[in-house]
Structure formats: structure tokens, C-alpha cells
Scaffold this motif. Sequence first.
Motif, short mmCIF file in Angstrom:
data_model
loop_
_atom_site.label_atom_id
_atom_site.label_comp_id
_atom_site.label_asym_id
_atom_site.label_seq_id
_atom_site.Cartn_x
_atom_site.Cartn_y
_atom_site.Cartn_z
N PRO A 41 -79.30 54.14 11.08
CA PRO A 41 -78.01 54.27 11.76
C PRO A 41 -78.10 53.97 13.25
CG PRO A 41 -78.96 56.42 11.45
CD PRO A 41 -79.91 55.45 10.80
N SER A 42 -77.05 53.42 13.77
CA SER A 42 -76.93 53.26 15.22
C SER A 42 -76.57 54.60 15.83
CB SER A 42 -75.85 52.22 15.54
OG SER A 42 -75.55 52.24 16.93
N SER A 43 -77.09 54.86 17.01
CA SER A 43 -76.80 56.13 17.68
C SER A 43 -75.31 56.31 17.92
CB SER A 43 -77.56 56.22 19.00
OG SER A 43 -77.22 55.14 19.85
N ASP A 45 -73.01 55.56 15.83
CA ASP A 45 -72.35 55.91 14.58
C ASP A 45 -72.58 57.35 14.17
OD1 ASP A 45 -71.45 53.29 14.36
OD2 ASP A 45 -73.20 52.64 13.19
N ILE A 46 -73.48 58.04 14.85
CA ILE A 46 -73.81 59.42 14.48
C ILE A 46 -72.88 60.36 15.24
CG2 ILE A 46 -75.60 61.17 14.42
CD1 ILE A 46 -77.66 58.92 14.51
N ALA A 191 -73.92 59.22 9.62
CA ALA A 191 -73.30 57.96 10.06
C ALA A 191 -72.47 57.31 8.97
CB ALA A 191 -74.38 56.99 10.53
N LYS A 193 -73.59 56.06 6.00
CA LYS A 193 -74.29 55.07 5.20
C LYS A 193 -74.29 55.50 3.73
CE LYS A 193 -75.66 52.58 8.79
NZ LYS A 193 -75.31 51.17 9.02
#
Length: 418
Positions: A41-43, A45-46, A191, A193
Amino acid sequence: MAHSHAHSFEEPRRPRLAGALAVVVGIVAIVSVLGMVLLWPSSDDIPTGAGPLSNPGVSLVDATVTGVEPFDCGSTGIGPDNTPMVEGDCAQITATTEDGEDAEFTLDPTRYVGAGMNDGDAVQLIRDAPPEQEVVFQFYDYQRGNQLLIMAAVFAILVVAIARWRGLFGLLGIGVAMLVLLQFILPALLAGKPALAIAVVGSVVIMLVVLYLAHGVSIRTTAALLGTLFGVGFTAVAGAWATNWAHLTGVGSEDDHLLVASAPGMSLSGVVAATMVIAGLGVLNDVTVTQASAVWEMRGLQPSAGPAQLFTSAMRIGRDHIASSVYTLVFAYAGSAMTVLLLLTVYRQDLMQFITTEQIGQEIVRTLIGAVGLVLAVPATTAIAVALAPAARTETDLDGGDHRRAPHTGGAHATDAS
């Protein structure tokens, strides 16, 4: 001159089989790492900033209790039959924060259970300091970091003292598992996913590292790994189907509702299926390693046994392990859900009505799917181990094979059949 033949089992070197298995494991590792990279995950998206501590002026501080004054506060509410829901004593608490600030707060009966707070207790407080307003303190929790650290250290010392290098490598495996869980699985789930893909990829990566780290690189360990991968794959497919069939939404408690509000992009029904894969990973690993080891040991005791006989003998051990592992899963859930089970007893609610609720139904389905995956992994691992174990040797092989000369003992020569 007397000679004695001591027949001992020593696994022959099989470079072709080892090379082929190395290719298979390498492909699994590459696919898993690639999947982890794609799902990472991209930071941005968290979700962050949720919860009471995220509000402006709110912080968590350490403090020491300096005074406890109990008082009778009646009850905290009225139940459906006009009876008090919670009765007991409250307490007015004074404390000093680590910065020397004086703090006062009140504990209701649900917090001041059994007069459990005393002078000198180390606690954590929520410090709420709105702009241009009086600072307010609330009880958050006890400080128990030192106690947990001491217990973990004692556990680690005992494991290493008894299991030695195996124990040390097992502890390193736990560290790797926690790293994957905290750095990949949990952030990726938050995130949004694909939950099931995250669970499978994370589980495979954990098993690849933990198995070879704890049990060494060998064909036997690879047999256990292949059996574990079978169990993980089956549990993932069956978990996805069962979650949909049983209409499990993943929202069965107040915490689940808070999680939905904090991470709206996350599919909690997918998380339910993912937890079925992760929850049974330890027990699944246990039975697959045991079955692979059983096959290898029996091959050493019965070098001339055929595949069918070897499989049948190993499955006798497997059936005992299945029985013990299944009720281990059930008792593990009963222990963790003891509060809910006590509520069932207090409410005297109809049993079938209670167990079909979302909260209890999730745990039942999780336990059943995990148990089925474990049960099927036993014969699958046994069959794989039998196929990969050294081939049966005939009496001619045992009596007329290559003999290695052992050191002299009392003037006599001893030779071992390899």
C-alpha cells in the motif's frame, strides 16, 4: 575377525530432486514477493488520524496514582427490567503525570472492578487540553510494558535453553511473521487492497521464511512447505465461499463499526475470509511439519516399506494429531471468547439464536473452515512426503550395499550399511 552390521538410515543425496524442488520453491518465492510488491500500500492510501487521540489538544500521558477514594455511585444504568445494569463502587483518583502535572479523574464500576486501583499504580491518561479551557484527564489504561517485557524475556530464555538453536531460529521466525503482519498485511488491509490475496501472499512469505529458518533447508522441510501451501490455498478458497454463503459482513461488534468509520475503503467481509487463512496458520504448520517428520522417521525404521505401507503408518499418527488439533482450535476460541460465552449464560438467550448472530457466527465459520483445511492438509502432506522420501530399499540393498568402515572398537571392526 568379527564383523557386525548395524543398519542405520541415512538419507542419500538426491541432487536432481533437490534441484527440481529448489526451482519450485524459487518460483513460489518469486511469485509471492511479486504479489507483495503489487499489493504493497501507498502511505497515502492508509487511513490515519482516527480515534479520540487524534483530536486537537488530546494526548496520551504516563502517570502514577497518588490517591484513591472509593465512593458508592449506585449503578451506571437501568436494564430492560428496570434493574441496575452495573452496581458497585466508583473511585475518585488523583495522580501525577511524568511532567509533574496533577491529574484528577473518576472511575465508574466497570473500571474500578474489585477495587483494582491502588496508590503507586502506573497508568496512562488521556489529557484533553482544548484551547483556553481547563485541562481534563481521563483514565486510558494501565502501564504494563515492563511486565510484558519480562514475561517475553522469560519465554525466550526458556525456548532457547531447551530447544537451543532450533528455539532461537523459531523466535527469529516469530519476528519475521510479526514484521510481515505489521508492515504489510495490516496496512494493505486498511488501504482497501484485496483482503484474501493479501492473506495468501503474506502467509506464503511467512511460511517460506519460518519453515526453512526453524527446520533447516532439506527435502523434508520442502515436503512440509508444500503441504502447508495446500492448506493455505484450500482455506482461502473455502473461506471466501463460506463468507459469502453465510452472509458474513464482518460488522458484528462495536469495534467493527468503528473500523468501518475509520477505514471506509476496507471490505470487512473480505477481512473475515482473510482471517480464516491467518488464524489457522500456526496449527497448520504444526501438523504439516509433524507429518513430514513422521514419514522420514518411519522410512528410517522401515527402509523396505512400500509407499502404501509408509502412508498408512504415517496416517495413524496424523489421525491422532488431527483429533488433538481440532479441539485445540475449539478450546482456543472458547478461551478468547469467554466474556461473550458468559454473557450468553447471563442473558439466557436461546442458544441457536445466539450462535447465529454475526459476532458468534464469524468465529464458528472461522473455526470450522480452519479445521477442515487442517484435516485435509494431513493426508495431502503425508502423500507429498511419501513421494519425496527416499525410495524403499530391498533386503539385497541393505545387506549387499556400500558399507562404510567404522572406527576400531575393542579390536573388532564394525561396519554400517548406508
